[in-house]
Design an enzyme around this catalytic site. Structure first.
Site: not given
Ligand code: SAM
Length: 220
Positions: A63
């Protein structure tokens, strides 16, 4: 990048975030501690301190630092808090939360991302984080209640298992909306009911799971 350059770039990033309205000294301090270059692919290291999301593989992103700071400020973590984070990604936001709370449980859908994030945090000496992988829309009932819950992917609605696992008076911060645009909300649990506060419009990758979006598309 030399260590002095990294520190200077981090300090500049903190000044930028502060200029964008983040006021919590604890959040600004934590943002100044974590080396973002450790959380991006080697080919993007020179861009690590730009205030934008970067690709981390598997179609996912680390992010944007200013949104990490904003979400953390609204989450208002305290040193004694237990936090549930859904969407570990690179582990950058996880590391910030770990510095500001007692314990973090973070759930990621892709095991490869979860393992890489766990390795990064271990390298930084951060020890108060438990890494899980699976469908984070189910939360982690065994560990409930949590003082704070942060969802870092975009949901079509508030996943009720997560609200159920939030402690009374706790905060849950989550982007909700369509697949292409969302509003970031802070939800407080008061007398077992949600009190909503909208924060800002935003764009996140979709939250895929039983109480999120389907893998293929269109829930809305
Ligand atoms: N905040 C993180 C960082 O600083 O790197 C970035 C997060 S990224 C925008 C969103 C994450 O949510 C992704 O890695 C994605 O694979 C995960 N994600 C999506 N659906 C999910 C679920 N049902 N359970 C767990 N993780 C999930």
């Amino acid at each position: 990048m030399a260590v002095d350059d990294q520190q200077e770039q981090r300090a500049r990033l903190v000044r930028q975030i502060s200029a964008r309205g983040i006021t919590s000294p604890r959040v600004l301090w934590a943002m100044g501690q974590i080396p973002r270059e450790e959380f991006v692919p080697p080919s993007c290291r020179s861009e690590a301190y730009e205030d934008r999301p970067l690709s981390i593989g598997w179609g996912q992103t680390i992010s944007q630092p200013s949104i990490v700071a904003l979400m953390t400020e609204y989450l208002a973590p305290e040193p004694h808090h237990r936090i549930l984070e859904i969407g570990t990604g690179s582990g950058y936001q996880t590391a910030i939360l770990a510095l500001l709370s007692g314990e973090v449980v973070t759930v990621e859908r892709y095991p490869t991302l979860a393992f890489s994030a766990a390795k990064r945090l271990a390298k930084l000496g951060i020890q108060n984080v438990h890494f899980l992988w699976g469908d984070g829309t189910l939360g982690w009932p065994e560990g409930a209640p949590f003082d704070r819950i942060l969802v870092t992917a975009a949901a079509p609605h508030l996943p009720h298992p997560l609200f159920a696992q939030l402690a009374e008076c706790g905060y849950l911060v989550i982007p909700i909306g369509s697949r292409s645009e969302q509003t970031l909300y802070r939800v407080r649990k008061i007398d077992n009911r949600p009190a909503w506060e909208s924060v800002v419009t935003c764009r996140f990758v979709p939250l895929i799971g039983q109480f999120g979006w389907s893998e293929e598309g269109a829930v809305d």
